[in-house]
Write a protein that holds these residues in place. Structure first.
Motif, PDB file in Angstrom:
ATOM      1  N   SER A  41     -12.394  66.742 -67.145  1.00  0.00           N
ATOM      2  CA  SER A  41     -11.663  67.909 -66.646  1.00  0.00           C
ATOM      3  C   SER A  41     -10.621  68.419 -67.645  1.00  0.00           C
ATOM      4  CB  SER A  41     -10.985  67.595 -65.315  1.00  0.00           C
ATOM      5  OG  SER A  41     -10.002  66.608 -65.478  1.00  0.00           O
ATOM      6  N   VAL A  44      -4.336  70.927 -54.759  1.00  0.00           N
ATOM      7  CA  VAL A  44      -4.880  69.611 -55.112  1.00  0.00           C
ATOM      8  C   VAL A  44      -5.973  69.216 -54.114  1.00  0.00           C
ATOM      9  CG1 VAL A  44      -4.322  67.144 -55.300  1.00  0.00           C
ATOM     10  CG2 VAL A  44      -2.782  68.854 -56.284  1.00  0.00           C
ATOM     11  N   GLU A  45      -5.702  69.398 -52.829  1.00  0.00           N
ATOM     12  CA  GLU A  45      -6.690  69.069 -51.793  1.00  0.00           C
ATOM     13  C   GLU A  45      -7.935  69.930 -51.903  1.00  0.00           C
ATOM     14  OE1 GLU A  45      -4.363  69.597 -48.188  1.00  0.00           O
ATOM     15  OE2 GLU A  45      -4.447  67.427 -47.867  1.00  0.00           O
ATOM     16  N   ILE A  89      -9.221  71.379 -54.531  1.00  0.00           N
ATOM     17  CA  ILE A  89     -10.013  70.966 -55.696  1.00  0.00           C
ATOM     18  C   ILE A  89     -10.724  69.654 -55.404  1.00  0.00           C
ATOM     19  CG2 ILE A  89      -9.855  70.172 -58.096  1.00  0.00           C
ATOM     20  CD1 ILE A  89      -7.595  72.310 -58.431  1.00  0.00           C
ATOM     21  N   ARG A  90     -10.007  68.706 -54.820  1.00  0.00           N
ATOM     22  CA  ARG A  90     -10.613  67.417 -54.483  1.00  0.00           C
ATOM     23  C   ARG A  90     -11.751  67.599 -53.478  1.00  0.00           C
ATOM     24  NH1 ARG A  90      -6.454  64.651 -52.314  1.00  0.00           N
ATOM     25  NH2 ARG A  90      -7.049  65.436 -50.285  1.00  0.00           N
ATOM     26  N   ASP A  91     -11.513  68.395 -52.434  1.00  0.00           N
ATOM     27  CA  ASP A  91     -12.535  68.594 -51.400  1.00  0.00           C
ATOM     28  C   ASP A  91     -13.758  69.344 -51.935  1.00  0.00           C
ATOM     29  OD1 ASP A  91     -10.798  67.293 -49.706  1.00  0.00           O
ATOM     30  OD2 ASP A  91     -10.210  69.104 -48.608  1.00  0.00           O
ATOM     31  N   SER A 118     -14.826  69.484 -54.924  1.00  0.00           N
ATOM     32  CA  SER A 118     -15.554  68.666 -55.905  1.00  0.00           C
ATOM     33  C   SER A 118     -16.052  67.354 -55.307  1.00  0.00           C
ATOM     34  CB  SER A 118     -14.651  68.367 -57.112  1.00  0.00           C
ATOM     35  OG  SER A 118     -13.608  67.472 -56.750  1.00  0.00           O
ATOM     36  N   GLU A 119     -15.916  67.236 -53.984  1.00  0.00           N
ATOM     37  CA  GLU A 119     -16.327  66.016 -53.276  1.00  0.00           C
ATOM     38  C   GLU A 119     -15.687  64.779 -53.901  1.00  0.00           C
ATOM     39  OE1 GLU A 119     -20.614  66.130 -53.049  1.00  0.00           O
ATOM     40  OE2 GLU A 119     -20.559  67.801 -51.643  1.00  0.00           O
ATOM     41  N   GLY A 120     -14.405  64.906 -54.238  1.00  0.00           N
ATOM     42  CA  GLY A 120     -13.641  63.789 -54.762  1.00  0.00           C
ATOM     43  C   GLY A 120     -13.765  63.550 -56.254  1.00  0.00           C
ATOM     44  N   PHE A 153     -12.628  65.377 -58.682  1.00  0.00           N
ATOM     45  CA  PHE A 153     -11.384  65.720 -59.362  1.00  0.00           C
ATOM     46  C   PHE A 153     -10.207  65.293 -58.509  1.00  0.00           C
ATOM     47  CE2 PHE A 153     -14.248  69.148 -61.010  1.00  0.00           C
ATOM     48  CZ  PHE A 153     -14.343  68.649 -62.293  1.00  0.00           C
ATOM     49  N   GLU A 154      -9.509  64.258 -58.964  1.00  0.00           N
ATOM     50  CA  GLU A 154      -8.281  63.764 -58.333  1.00  0.00           C
ATOM     51  C   GLU A 154      -7.144  64.100 -59.285  1.00  0.00           C
ATOM     52  OE1 GLU A 154      -7.515  62.184 -55.479  1.00  0.00           O
ATOM     53  OE2 GLU A 154      -9.546  62.007 -54.684  1.00  0.00           O
ATOM     54  N   LEU A 155      -6.463  65.197 -59.022  1.00  0.00           N
ATOM     55  CA  LEU A 155      -5.409  65.653 -59.916  1.00  0.00           C
ATOM     56  C   LEU A 155      -4.053  65.232 -59.386  1.00  0.00           C
ATOM     57  CD1 LEU A 155      -6.721  69.283 -60.498  1.00  0.00           C
ATOM     58  CD2 LEU A 155      -7.086  67.281 -61.943  1.00  0.00           C
TER      59      LEU A 155
END
Length: 104
Positions: A6, A29-30, A32-34, A36-38, A40-42
């Motif tokens: 990333s 943040v949520e 992007i994480r959701d 990308s199905e987890g 990307f954890e920024l």
């Protein structure tokens, strides 16, 4: 997904996250994480400086509000930000096509 994947694409991820609707930092943040199905954890230490930089560059605008006694800044794309998102998506697609051509 490895963190270095990333790297260099953070702006694209952040601009894409707020393209549909204005969001506050943690909601970005949520989202992007959701989406990308987890994958990307920024962390906040990565996201907030980038949001401030994008706002300083007029790609994002923000509004401050207070929710449950806490100050919250909500970010939205500017017209310049929408153009930048379109350009970065085009560049990303070209990059993916090139990598696929080499690795096929």
């Amino acid at each position: 997904m490895r963190a270095d994947v990333s790297r260099g694409h953070l702006d694209l991820l952040l601009l894409g996250a707020v393209a549909k609707e204005p969001l506050h930092g943690y909601a970005i943040v949520e989202a992007i994480r959701d989406a990308s199905e987890g994958a990307f954890e920024l962390g906040e230490g990565t996201v907030y400086p980038a949001l401030y930089r994008l706002e300083a560059g007029a790609l994002l605008a923000s509004d401050a509000s207070t929710v449950n006694g806490r100050r919250r800044r909500t970010y939205r794309l500017t017209a310049k930000g929408r153009r930048e998102l379109t350009a970065q998506k085009r560049d990303w697609s070209a990059f993916v096509r090139a990598v696929e051509a080499v690795t096929a």
